[in-house]
Structure formats: C-alpha cells, structure tokens
Design an enzyme around this catalytic site. Sequence first.
Site, PDB file in Angstrom:
ATOM      1  N   TYR A 268      24.563  34.278  37.857  1.00 51.53           N
ATOM      2  CA  TYR A 268      25.497  33.554  38.721  1.00 51.53           C
ATOM      3  C   TYR A 268      26.909  33.889  38.277  1.00 51.53           C
ATOM      4  O   TYR A 268      27.215  33.875  37.083  1.00 51.53           O
ATOM      5  CB  TYR A 268      25.283  32.036  38.599  1.00 51.53           C
ATOM      6  CG  TYR A 268      26.272  31.256  39.434  1.00 51.53           C
ATOM      7  CD1 TYR A 268      25.971  30.908  40.747  1.00 51.53           C
ATOM      8  CD2 TYR A 268      27.523  30.901  38.926  1.00 51.53           C
ATOM      9  CE1 TYR A 268      26.886  30.231  41.533  1.00 51.53           C
ATOM     10  CE2 TYR A 268      28.450  30.225  39.700  1.00 51.53           C
ATOM     11  CZ  TYR A 268      28.125  29.892  41.002  1.00 51.53           C
ATOM     12  OH  TYR A 268      29.040  29.225  41.787  1.00 51.53           O
TER      13      TYR A 268
ATOM     14  N   GLU B  60      32.138  33.682  45.239  1.00 49.14           N
ATOM     15  CA  GLU B  60      30.898  33.454  44.490  1.00 49.14           C
ATOM     16  C   GLU B  60      29.884  34.560  44.761  1.00 49.14           C
ATOM     17  O   GLU B  60      29.697  34.972  45.907  1.00 49.14           O
ATOM     18  CB  GLU B  60      30.302  32.104  44.908  1.00 49.14           C
ATOM     19  CG  GLU B  60      29.025  31.740  44.176  1.00 49.14           C
ATOM     20  CD  GLU B  60      28.329  30.532  44.810  1.00 49.14           C
ATOM     21  OE1 GLU B  60      28.546  29.417  44.326  1.00 49.14           O
ATOM     22  OE2 GLU B  60      27.588  30.714  45.794  1.00 49.14           O
TER      23      GLU B  60
END
Length: 389
Positions: free
Chosen positions: A108, A196
């Site tokens: 992530y 992101e």
Amino acid sequence: MKIHEYQAKELLLAYGIPIPRQKLAGTIEQAALAAQALGGQCVLKAQAHTGGRGKAGGVRLAESASRAAEIAGELLGKRLVTEQSGPAGYPIEKVLVTARERIESEYYLAVALNDALACPEIICSGEGGTEIEALARERPELIHHIIIPPESGYCEYHGYEAARPLGLSPERKRRLVSILRGMYRLFVEKDCSLVEINPLAAIREDTLAALDAKISFDDNALFLHPELEALRDPSQEDPNEARARETGISYITLDGSIGCLVNGAGLAMATMDMIRSLGARPANFLDVGGSATAEKVASAFTMLLSDPRVKVILVNIFGGITRCDVIAAGIAAAARHTELSIPLVVRLQGAHLAAGQRILSESGLPIIQAREFREAVEKAVTAAGGERL
Ligand code: GDP
Ligand code: MN
C-alpha cells in the site's frame, strides 16, 4: 473531485510510474478486442468511483477474449455496490481491460494530507491489497506514516524510510524511491488531496507496478487546473452534491445518519464535531450560508429528506444576518410539500427568534425543540437511535 482508475493510472504514467498495459471498453465488443490485443489473459475492472471493487466482483480475471466478453457483459450497465459505496452503488459505464500480472506481493502506498500537522505525508504498508481497511482498524502499527515538510518537499531519504518496513530487494527499493518522487510531484502540481496506489505490486523481473490507483483533487484548487475538468464523470457524482452546487449551498455527503442544516461553515463544523464527540455520525455537512433565503432553506431541507440514510434532521441556526423567522418559513414550506416521516430537532437562537418559533409552532410540525447547542445534538443523537461509532 474524484476520477476513475484508468484516468488516475494515465496520470501516474505521465509522472513516470509504471502501470500495466490498459485499454478502456464501453461495450462488450470493445472489451473482447482489448482482451485480444492484450493476449487473451487479462483483468477486467469496473470503472466506478468506489473502493472495495475486488471483493464485490468488480475486478475479474479472464483467460481468453471470449471469457472477457462474457465478464464485460455481466458488468456493463449494472450498478456496483461495495462495502464502501453505500447501498445505491455506482453505475458501471466502462470497464478497464488490463494486462494480467503475476503478483509476488502487494504493498500500500499513498501521498495524502496529514490534517493534524497540515503537511503532506507518505503512507505505506507491506500488507497492501483488499484488506487494507481491516488492517488499519486491527493492526494500525503495520501502516507507516512519513511526514514530508512542504519547505523541503520530497527527498530520497523519505523514500528510503518508506521502503524500509516493506522488505524490498535493493532494486525494488530504488524503484520505490522513484515512484514516490513521481507521486509527490503529481500530488503538489495538481493540488491533489490523495494519490493512492493499492496495490503497488512486486511483479516480474524485480519490478514494481501500480495495479490500482485512486486520485482525488482539492475542489478549491480546480480553477487552477482547467485541464482536469475534462476528467469529471457526472454519472459518478452524488446527485445531492450536484444539486447543492447549482443552488449555491455548501453540501458534502458523509456516511452517518444525522442530517444537518446549519448556517455558517464554522457552526456547521462545530455541529459535526459535537455529533462525533457524542458518539454518532453526521450524514452531511450543510451550510445554507450567512444570508439564507427561505427558498434556499426549503431546497436544503428537501435534499435532506430525500436522502434515505438520514434518520433524523438537526437544524442548528444562529440568527445573525440570517433571521430565525426566514429559516423557520423555509422549513415550514419544505415540510408542507414533503411528508415529514423522521424526527426533526430544531435549535434556533438569535435575530427574530420569537417570530421564528411562532412560525414553527403554527406549522403543526412535530418538532423536537432545543435551546442550547449541546442539548440539540443530544436530542438528535437519541432520536437517531443512539447510534454509536
Ligand atoms: P479495489 O478492490 O477496488 O481496490 O480494486 P483493485 O484494483 O485493487 O483490485 C483488487 C485486487 O485484484 C488486487 O488487490 C489484486 O489482488 C487483484 N488484481 C488486480 N489487478 C491484478 C492483476 O493484474 N493480476 C492479478 N493476478 N491480480 C490482480
Ligand atoms: Mn485497490
């Protein structure tokens, strides 16, 4: 403003970040052709402004062009409902067809704004993928934050600090540092509130690639970037937010059940804080403005009533320039046209209070009155069923 994954990935690519080969399809035929061009083996991904698509069947693997066509047929024209989308979901008008990568591990990676420190930060984790929300709840220590002072901007050592807990090979570490440089530059240059990548995947030949991307832009800076307006997809936008933009009301949908109608951004934010501090969640931010007309109030009230998630309406008005009787007339007018089937808590203070109260009591509406701010919020939380966080 949010954009689709395919658009976010094109932006990442423009900033030097590797993405799998991709083609956009709006029809079954286009999906089949795209799959064929990618060699048959591919991933089909519903393009909808929501996360959690993988778990909801919106991300599918195909072995052949004909299977890709079948899957595209199942997705296109449907609505995608995920854990994050709310019950109505989002329409699927396009599917993204991407080359299928063999994944070694998923990370992530994000550049976001740290509200408390008023600084950008890198957020990263070695445990990326579809379980990141659960990880954030249950093992927050596995999610790392690296503050980037805006005066220095991104430096390589920020990237190496982010790489350290991920357990990458030296080559992938080097690549991560360069990916983060691109993400930070994109974040600053386009006034993003979020860039992101989840997952950033370790794939063939010791490389990394962005298999999913999410980018949001700060609406208040959009006027600086007219080229971004072309990325807007109205089919994905909240109809209430669009209607509010047209009426000149500041409105933002949130995920709770207490509908708020407040005047002034400061009081509106204080109202949301008070709701949260009493253990419940606001359904929206709504500021009717400092000089609201009865029509504006009526349309704001109708908007709240039309939202099935709203279990109680809380009106919190301090009459200064705004007059309590004008607000009351707006509420009474809106309630005459729509059946009031949920509790309504009203706290009015300030200019022309007595006249406002008279209008409300003569309206015959079953209003729960409150005099003080905290008292009003307590009554709303109770009426909402004492819903807890
Ligand atoms: P999200 O659920 O909306 O975040 O959608 P993602 O694009 O992140 O996809 C969900 C999951 O599908 C990812 O975490 C991957 O495990 C998997 N996935 C996505 N793209 C690929 C791919 O190219 N190859 C393989 N094998 N899996 C993929
Ligand atoms: Mn994802």
